[in-house]
Design a protein around this motif. Structure first.
Motif, PDB file in Angstrom:
ATOM      1  N   GLY A 104       0.851  -1.181   0.000  1.00  0.00           N
ATOM      2  CA  GLY A 104       0.000   0.000   0.000  1.00  0.00           C
ATOM      3  C   GLY A 104       0.885   1.228   0.000  1.00  0.00           C
ATOM      4  N   GLY A 119     -10.543  -2.242   4.564  1.00  0.00           N
ATOM      5  CA  GLY A 119     -10.760  -1.196   3.572  1.00  0.00           C
ATOM      6  C   GLY A 119     -12.178  -1.195   3.038  1.00  0.00           C
ATOM      7  N   ASP A 170     -15.862   3.446   3.759  1.00  0.00           N
ATOM      8  CA  ASP A 170     -14.442   3.787   3.720  1.00  0.00           C
ATOM      9  C   ASP A 170     -14.047   4.427   5.058  1.00  0.00           C
ATOM     10  N   TRP A 183     -11.103   4.689   6.290  1.00  0.00           N
ATOM     11  CA  TRP A 183      -9.900   5.522   6.137  1.00  0.00           C
ATOM     12  C   TRP A 183     -10.284   6.963   5.802  1.00  0.00           C
ATOM     13  N   ARG A 234      -3.410   2.669   3.471  1.00  0.00           N
ATOM     14  CA  ARG A 234      -4.064   1.931   2.385  1.00  0.00           C
ATOM     15  C   ARG A 234      -3.656   0.457   2.349  1.00  0.00           C
TER      16      ARG A 234
END
Length: 291
Positions: free
Chosen positions: A6, A186, A223, A225, A246
């Motif tokens: 990532g 993720g 998501d 993140w 990621r």
């Protein structure tokens, strides 16, 4: 050995792999790492770098794993301080007086999802399977923070609570803070239903609809993140100061512990949910005295 995964770096020393953020690696007074499931001594479902107690693995194995991980990354085992996660937003300032809590001393609090310190040498420890690790470094005041944010902590704006705590305790200016969002599940793998969707959509100040991908039958791909990135940015941390690793724990479940409904180990950080089995651990520390 070092290679990219990532937006993070996969390192290995003494046969112990661990993940780091390249930008944080550049800071000479910081040591940080996110553990993998490899390089330890635990067996069977806990194989092998399990760093969480009270899930069925032996304490002896877990302590040995901590020694192995600390030796590989460069942490002082005697300066570890662990969280007591339960999906809330309590942030605790710790010093060397708290060293050993949650590791070789009993926990003395029942709800701590965020840890902060400005004392060199103190190692902050949190636990994760698929929840989100949040790292914070105040480059001016030389203070650090480490937090656990599952979906509950995320919608409760754990990232903002950490920034506020650093402002209160250390006089931090958000413009001086670097933040990093570590390995977790993720959007590719994280499906939620209407109750979670509604909690996310209540975060109107961050345009939450852009963090959700609709599916059929009232399901959404969330998501975490991006929600955490926007929450931290809304708390005043500049966009260019926020790193996103990621790395999806579910996609990389052969390398990282992930919640699959069975007994597993833990990567570092503990989301506190009893249904999530053992994960590996995440650390963040000052390893040098700061002038």
């Amino acid at each position: 050995m070092s290679q990219s995964l990532g937006c993070m770096q996969l390192n290995e020393k003494n046969h112990v792999p661990f993940l780091t953020f390249p930008r944080l690696d550049e800071l000479p007074y910081i040591t940080h790492a996110f553990s993998t499931r490899k390089g330890g001594v635990s067996q069977q479902e806990f194989s092998s770098m399990n760093l969480n107690f009270n899930r069925g693995d032996s304490d002896a194995n877990v302590l040995k794993n901590y020694h192995l991980f600390c030796d590989a990354v460069g942490f002082d085992f005697h300066k570890l301080v662990a969280s007591a996660q339960d999906h809330h937003t309590v942030v605790r300032r710790v010093t060397s007086k708290e060293a050993g809590i949650g590791i070789w001393r009993p926990k003395d609090m029942q709800s701590v999802d965020g840890l902060i310190t400005n004392e060199p040498g103190v190692v902050l420890v949190t636990y994760y399977a698929d929840c989100v690790p949040l790292y914070f470094v105040d480059t001016a005041k030389k203070a650090i923070g480490l937090a656990h944010a599952g979906w509950r902590g995320t919608v409760a704006e754990m990232g903002a609570r950490m920034v506020e705590a650093m402002q209160t305790e250390f006089g931090s200016n958000p413009n001086d803070i670097l933040a990093a969002i570590g390995p977790s599940i993720g959007q590719c793998c994280y499906e939620v239903d209407a109750p979670v969707y509604e909690k996310v959509m209540a975060l109107t100040e961050i345009a939450p609809d852009e963090c959700l991908q609709p599916k059929e039958e009232g399901k959404y791909m969330l998501d975490l993140w991006e929600v955490n990135r926007r929450v931290i940015m809304h708390a005043g941390v500049p966009d260019e100061n926020i790193m996103v690793g990621r790395v999806c724990t579910c996609c990389h479940s052969t390398l990282l512990f992930s919640h699959d409904g069975s007994k597993t180990g833990r990567n570092g950080g503990n989301d506190g949910a009893e249904s999530i089995k053992i994960k590996s651990s995440l650390f963040n520390q000052y390893n040098k005295a700061v002038d």
